[in-house]
Design an enzyme around this catalytic site. Sequence first.
Site, PDB file in Angstrom:
ATOM      1  N   ARG A  31       0.984  -1.178   0.046  1.00 22.31           N
ATOM      2  CA  ARG A  31       0.091  -0.191  -0.105  1.00 22.31           C
ATOM      3  C   ARG A  31       0.632   1.125  -0.239  1.00 22.31           C
ATOM      4  NH1 ARG A  31      -2.588  -3.974   2.506  1.00 22.31           N
ATOM      5  NH2 ARG A  31      -1.549  -3.486   4.812  1.00 22.31           N
ATOM      6  N   GLU A  50       5.510 -11.138  14.875  1.00 19.26           N
ATOM      7  CA  GLU A  50       4.930 -12.022  16.229  1.00 19.26           C
ATOM      8  C   GLU A  50       5.625 -13.486  16.429  1.00 19.26           C
ATOM      9  OE1 GLU A  50       0.842 -12.762  18.730  1.00 19.26           O
ATOM     10  OE2 GLU A  50       0.802 -11.748  16.685  1.00 19.26           O
TER      11      GLU A  50
END
Length: 182
Positions: free
Chosen positions: A69, A106
């Site tokens: 993006r 993560e």
Amino acid sequence: MSASEDGDARVQGIFDAIRVVPDFPKPGIMFQDITTLLLDHKAFRDCIDIFVERYKDKNISVVAGIEARGFIFGPPIALAIGAKFVPIRKPKKLPGEVISEEYALEYGTDRIEMHVGAVQPGDRTLVVDDLIATGGTLSAAMRLLERVGAEVVECACVIELPELKGRERLGGKPLFILVESA
């Protein structure tokens, strides 16, 4: 700093144009969907205009957009301020010789890459993405650019998820955002 702190009335239109999709892509996530912003001609133009107004007199020579993006917002900003656009991509997407930077997720790691020679030592660089969450991708992009001798002037994102504290991972580098997540 954010555009909303400047009292810019256009920011409310940008905020209103971003759709929040609950539980996407998994339960508990409030997905910030910019596709609705892109459908709103005025809000999208205002978004680009605010960035251009901020950076037009800062002697930026490179706008580095983070896949995917950042590729939407970076090129119109680069064109308007007279800078080159450099894509920062996921692994194995660029055909030439690349330099890469790994960053923690993560669970595990990921990597971003850019073409060798796309950015020169001393280039004044703006790093652009749609959103900052944990700050891992933005901080990796900054490290990548600084490794080749560029000066990262600022990072710019349309949206910040402040509860994820991504700003803290930027090592004090300025971050400009248009809106905070709802």
